[in-house]
Design a protein around this motif. Structure first.
Motif, PDB file in Angstrom:
ATOM      1  N   MET A   1       0.860  -1.350  -0.054  1.00 23.36           N
ATOM      2  CA  MET A   1       0.037  -0.084  -0.018  1.00 23.36           C
ATOM      3  C   MET A   1       1.001   1.355  -0.293  1.00 23.36           C
ATOM      4  O   MET A   1       2.188   1.252   0.328  1.00 23.36           O
ATOM      5  CB  MET A   1      -1.092   0.052   1.135  1.00 23.36           C
ATOM      6  CG  MET A   1      -0.191  -0.214   2.585  1.00 23.36           C
ATOM      7  SD  MET A   1      -1.344  -0.247   3.823  1.00 23.36           S
ATOM      8  CE  MET A   1      -2.261   1.302   3.738  1.00 23.36           C
ATOM      9  N   ALA A   2       0.262   2.279  -0.525  1.00 25.93           N
ATOM     10  CA  ALA A   2       0.954   3.620  -0.482  1.00 25.93           C
ATOM     11  C   ALA A   2       1.613   4.128   0.793  1.00 25.93           C
ATOM     12  O   ALA A   2       0.978   3.739   1.881  1.00 25.93           O
ATOM     13  CB  ALA A   2       0.046   4.622  -1.169  1.00 25.93           C
ATOM     14  N   ASN A   3       2.508   4.826   0.911  1.00 25.75           N
ATOM     15  CA  ASN A   3       3.250   5.309   2.111  1.00 25.75           C
ATOM     16  C   ASN A   3       2.358   6.374   2.379  1.00 25.75           C
ATOM     17  O   ASN A   3       2.048   7.301   1.889  1.00 25.75           O
ATOM     18  CB  ASN A   3       4.788   5.732   1.693  1.00 25.75           C
ATOM     19  CG  ASN A   3       5.478   4.626   1.382  1.00 25.75           C
ATOM     20  OD1 ASN A   3       5.601   3.797   2.209  1.00 25.75           O
ATOM     21  ND2 ASN A   3       6.603   4.781   0.507  1.00 25.75           N
ATOM     22  N   ILE A   4       2.353   6.801   3.759  1.00 24.68           N
ATOM     23  CA  ILE A   4       1.435   7.512   4.653  1.00 24.68           C
ATOM     24  C   ILE A   4       2.462   8.490   5.143  1.00 24.68           C
ATOM     25  O   ILE A   4       3.328   8.074   6.262  1.00 24.68           O
ATOM     26  CB  ILE A   4       0.437   7.074   5.511  1.00 24.68           C
ATOM     27  CG1 ILE A   4      -0.683   6.395   4.961  1.00 24.68           C
ATOM     28  CG2 ILE A   4      -0.316   8.352   6.124  1.00 24.68           C
ATOM     29  CD1 ILE A   4      -1.265   7.027   3.555  1.00 24.68           C
ATOM     30  N   ILE A   5       2.762   9.690   4.738  1.00 29.46           N
ATOM     31  CA  ILE A   5       3.958  10.648   5.508  1.00 29.46           C
ATOM     32  C   ILE A   5       3.348  11.298   6.350  1.00 29.46           C
ATOM     33  O   ILE A   5       2.176  12.048   6.178  1.00 29.46           O
ATOM     34  CB  ILE A   5       4.341  11.428   4.286  1.00 29.46           C
ATOM     35  CG1 ILE A   5       5.147  10.640   3.350  1.00 29.46           C
ATOM     36  CG2 ILE A   5       5.641  12.212   4.901  1.00 29.46           C
ATOM     37  CD1 ILE A   5       6.173   9.806   3.577  1.00 29.46           C
ATOM     38  N   ASN A  31       7.803   6.148  -4.009  1.00 26.86           N
ATOM     39  CA  ASN A  31       8.320   7.307  -3.149  1.00 26.86           C
ATOM     40  C   ASN A  31       7.245   8.160  -3.062  1.00 26.86           C
ATOM     41  O   ASN A  31       6.222   8.410  -3.761  1.00 26.86           O
ATOM     42  CB  ASN A  31       9.594   7.906  -3.960  1.00 26.86           C
ATOM     43  CG  ASN A  31      10.615   7.128  -4.240  1.00 26.86           C
ATOM     44  OD1 ASN A  31      11.148   6.629  -3.302  1.00 26.86           O
ATOM     45  ND2 ASN A  31      10.994   6.676  -5.568  1.00 26.86           N
ATOM     46  N   THR A  32       7.371   9.066  -2.092  1.00 26.76           N
ATOM     47  CA  THR A  32       6.277  10.291  -2.043  1.00 26.76           C
ATOM     48  C   THR A  32       6.722  11.617  -2.414  1.00 26.76           C
ATOM     49  O   THR A  32       8.208  11.853  -2.020  1.00 26.76           O
ATOM     50  CB  THR A  32       5.814  10.274  -0.390  1.00 26.76           C
ATOM     51  OG1 THR A  32       5.123   8.849  -0.165  1.00 26.76           O
ATOM     52  CG2 THR A  32       4.675  11.202  -0.368  1.00 26.76           C
ATOM     53  N   VAL A  33       5.947  12.038  -3.345  1.00 23.45           N
ATOM     54  CA  VAL A  33       6.841  13.344  -4.068  1.00 23.45           C
ATOM     55  C   VAL A  33       5.943  14.480  -3.943  1.00 23.45           C
ATOM     56  O   VAL A  33       4.463  14.405  -4.007  1.00 23.45           O
ATOM     57  CB  VAL A  33       7.193  12.908  -5.567  1.00 23.45           C
ATOM     58  CG1 VAL A  33       7.594  13.913  -6.340  1.00 23.45           C
ATOM     59  CG2 VAL A  33       7.698  11.576  -5.758  1.00 23.45           C
ATOM     60  N   THR A  48      11.699   8.781   0.597  1.00 27.02           N
ATOM     61  CA  THR A  48      11.796   7.520   0.404  1.00 27.02           C
ATOM     62  C   THR A  48      11.921   6.620   1.393  1.00 27.02           C
ATOM     63  O   THR A  48      12.666   6.868   2.419  1.00 27.02           O
ATOM     64  CB  THR A  48      13.153   7.109  -0.522  1.00 27.02           C
ATOM     65  OG1 THR A  48      13.013   8.087  -1.662  1.00 27.02           O
ATOM     66  CG2 THR A  48      13.072   5.691  -0.982  1.00 27.02           C
ATOM     67  N   ASN A  49      10.762   5.699   1.609  1.00 25.73           N
ATOM     68  CA  ASN A  49      11.057   4.627   3.054  1.00 25.73           C
ATOM     69  C   ASN A  49      12.160   3.850   2.785  1.00 25.73           C
ATOM     70  O   ASN A  49      12.502   3.380   1.605  1.00 25.73           O
ATOM     71  CB  ASN A  49       9.687   4.133   2.811  1.00 25.73           C
ATOM     72  CG  ASN A  49       9.509   3.535   4.370  1.00 25.73           C
ATOM     73  OD1 ASN A  49      10.205   2.596   4.796  1.00 25.73           O
ATOM     74  ND2 ASN A  49       8.472   3.909   5.025  1.00 25.73           N
ATOM     75  N   SER A  50      12.794   3.369   4.011  1.00 29.33           N
ATOM     76  CA  SER A  50      13.938   2.472   3.900  1.00 29.33           C
ATOM     77  C   SER A  50      13.508   1.148   3.568  1.00 29.33           C
ATOM     78  O   SER A  50      14.519   0.273   3.198  1.00 29.33           O
ATOM     79  CB  SER A  50      14.508   2.561   5.332  1.00 29.33           C
ATOM     80  OG  SER A  50      13.623   2.341   6.319  1.00 29.33           O
ATOM     81  N   ASN A  51      12.186   0.830   3.255  1.00 26.11           N
ATOM     82  CA  ASN A  51      11.812  -0.330   3.209  1.00 26.11           C
ATOM     83  C   ASN A  51      11.789  -0.733   1.388  1.00 26.11           C
ATOM     84  O   ASN A  51      11.716  -1.607   1.097  1.00 26.11           O
ATOM     85  CB  ASN A  51      10.626  -0.803   3.451  1.00 26.11           C
ATOM     86  CG  ASN A  51       9.233  -0.233   3.236  1.00 26.11           C
ATOM     87  OD1 ASN A  51       9.286   0.671   2.127  1.00 26.11           O
ATOM     88  ND2 ASN A  51       8.193  -0.177   3.849  1.00 26.11           N
ATOM     89  N   TYR A  97      13.219   7.487   6.841  1.00 25.74           N
ATOM     90  CA  TYR A  97      12.862   7.998   5.513  1.00 25.74           C
ATOM     91  C   TYR A  97      14.233   8.598   5.055  1.00 25.74           C
ATOM     92  O   TYR A  97      15.044   9.248   5.873  1.00 25.74           O
ATOM     93  CB  TYR A  97      11.685   8.898   5.592  1.00 25.74           C
ATOM     94  CG  TYR A  97      10.465   8.414   5.670  1.00 25.74           C
ATOM     95  CD1 TYR A  97       9.877   8.002   4.343  1.00 25.74           C
ATOM     96  CD2 TYR A  97       9.919   8.104   6.878  1.00 25.74           C
ATOM     97  CE1 TYR A  97       8.605   7.391   4.454  1.00 25.74           C
ATOM     98  CE2 TYR A  97       8.542   7.449   6.711  1.00 25.74           C
ATOM     99  CZ  TYR A  97       7.922   7.203   5.644  1.00 25.74           C
ATOM    100  OH  TYR A  97       6.517   6.448   5.739  1.00 25.74           O
ATOM    101  N   PHE A  98      14.287   8.772   3.768  1.00 31.21           N
ATOM    102  CA  PHE A  98      15.575   9.477   3.089  1.00 31.21           C
ATOM    103  C   PHE A  98      14.681  10.573   2.140  1.00 31.21           C
ATOM    104  O   PHE A  98      13.932  10.380   1.387  1.00 31.21           O
ATOM    105  CB  PHE A  98      16.321   8.390   2.274  1.00 31.21           C
ATOM    106  CG  PHE A  98      17.006   7.430   3.071  1.00 31.21           C
ATOM    107  CD1 PHE A  98      17.528   7.362   4.144  1.00 31.21           C
ATOM    108  CD2 PHE A  98      16.615   6.031   2.725  1.00 31.21           C
ATOM    109  CE1 PHE A  98      18.251   6.392   4.832  1.00 31.21           C
ATOM    110  CE2 PHE A  98      16.890   5.125   3.501  1.00 31.21           C
ATOM    111  CZ  PHE A  98      17.802   5.125   4.489  1.00 31.21           C
TER     112      PHE A  98
END
Length: 320
Positions: A1-5, A31-33, A48-51, A97-98
Motif C-alpha cells: 500500500m502507498a506510504n503515509i507520510i 516514493n512520496t513526491v 523514500t521509505n527505507s523499506n 525515511y530518506f
C-alpha cells in the motif's frame, strides 16, 4: 500500500532544505513526491521509505543523476541540503525515511499534453542518446548493481509452474536469448531504467526520477520507454497519427544525433519489448518479484496489463 507520510516527517525534510510554504503532494507510490519552492524556483521534494531503498542505493542514483546534469544531459538536478548533502536521513515513528530534492523538470508528461508528435519522439531519442553516450564515461564512487543481480529483472522459472506450454516456451527462449547477448561500452552501461519519466516543453525533453537506474543494455532502456509509451497511447487517449514503427524510427533518428547505434540493436527493440512483457507476466503472477507499483495497481489497470500480455507475449517473434 502507498506510504503515509506524517506531518512531522515532512516538516523535518523541509528544514533540511529551508523549504517555505506548504508542499503540494504530486504522488505517493514507491516514493512520496511533493512540489515545493526553493529561492522562488520550483523544485521537487522526495521522501523514500527505507523499506524501498537504502541510503547506498539513493547515493548511487543521485550520483548518476548529478553526473548527467553536470555533463549537459537534461535531467532534474539533485540539490544539496543546507548541510551540503544530496540525501538526508529522517527518523520516523515506525520507520526511516530518506529525503532528496531535485530541480523541477519543466513541462508536462505525454499523458497530460494529450498529443504525441514527431518532434517529441526525436527530442526524446536525442536526449536518451546523450545519456547513453555519457554512460560510457561514467566512473562512479557508488556503483549500482547490474540487472542480473536485481530480482525484478530476472526471469524465474519457478514462478511459471501454472503457465501454458506456449508461455513457458517463449519465456525459456527469451531467457536464453538475453543471457547470450554481447556486452561492451557501446551497448551496455548505466541506464535510466524507466525512461518514459520525462517532461516535454517546447520540444525539450527533461528526464526525472532515476529511481530504477541500473546497469543494463541501452536497448532495454529504449525498448522499455517505447513499450510504456505504446501502452500510454493505447490507454490515455493520446492524439497520435503514427504507427508504432513510425515511433521507433523517429526515436532512433533523434538517438543517432547523439550516439551511434548499430542496426542490429534497432532490430532488437521488439525483442526487448518481448522481454519486458515476460517480466510483467512474472510480476503479476508472483508479487514477491514485482516492483511496488504492481502491488498497488488498481483492478482496471491490472486488467489492461493482463490483456496486453495475452495479446503480445506469445505472438511470433524472431529473437536476434
Amino acid at each position: 500500500m502507498a506510504n503515509i507520510i506524517q506531518q512531522h516527517t515532512l516538516e523535518k525534510a523541509k528544514m533540511h532544505w529551508e523549504v517555505k510554504g506548504t508542499p503540494k503532494l504530486l504522488r505517493t507510490l514507491q516514493n512520496t513526491v511533493y512540489q515545493i519552492s526553493i529561492a522562488d524556483e520550483p523544485a521537487v521534494l522526495r521522501l523514500t521509505n527505507s523499506n524501498h531503498r537504502n541510503i547506498l542505493q539513493l547515493k548511487q542514483e543521485l550520483e548518476w543523476t548529478l553526473f548527467l546534469a553536470n555533463n549537459g544531459c537534461n535531467a532534474a538536478r539533485p540539490l544539496a541540503s543546507t548541510k551540503g548533502n544530496l540525501v538526508e536521513t529522517i527518523a520516523a515513528d515506525d520507520s526511516e525515511y530518506f529525503s532528496s530534492v531535485f530541480s523541477f523538470a519543466v513541462g508536462k508528461p505525454i499523458e497530460e499534453t494529450g498529443v504525441l508528435c514527431p518532434a517529441t519522439l526525436i527530442a526524446w531519442g536525442k536526449e536518451m542518446g546523450k545519456m547513453h553516450r555519457l554512460s560510457a564515461h561514467y566512473h562512479p564512487q557508488y556503483q549500482r548493481d547490474s540487472y542480473d543481480l536485481i530480482k525484478k529483472y530476472k526471469l524465474d522459472f519457478a514462478s511459471h509452474s501454472e503457465a501454458t506450454n506456449a508461455t513457458s516456451s517463449i519465456i525459456t527462449r527469451i531467457d536464453k536469448w538475453i543471457n547470450g547477448l554481447p556486452k561492451d561500452k557501446t551497448n551496455y552501461g548505466m541506464i535510466h531504467g524507466d525512461s518514459v519519466n520525462f517532461h516535454i516543453h517546447e520540444n525539450k525533453v527533461t528526464f526525472f526520477d532515476f529511481d530504477d537506474c541500473t546497469y543494463h543494455w541501452f536497448c532495454f532502456d529504449i525498448a522499455n520507454g517505447l513499450y510504456s509509451l505504446r501502452f500510454i497511447i493505447q490507454n490515455e487517449n493520446i492524439d497520435c497519427g503514427l504507427t508504432f514503427t513510425d515511433c521507433i524510427n523517429l526515436f532512433i533518428q533523434g538517438y543517432r544525433k547523439e550516439k551511434e547505434i548499430d542496426q542490429i540493436w534497432v532490430d532488437r527493440i521488439p525483442c526487448f519489448i518481448k522481454y519486458r512483457t515476460a517480466l510483467l507476466y512474472q510480476w503479476l503472477k508472483t508479487p514477491e518479484t514485482a516492483p511496488r507499483w504492481v502491488l498497488d495497481i488498481e483492478a482496471e489497470w491490472r486488467n489492461k496489463l493482463e490483456l496486453w500480455i495475452n495479446e503480445n507475449l506469445t505472438s511470433e517473434l524472431n529473437l536476434i
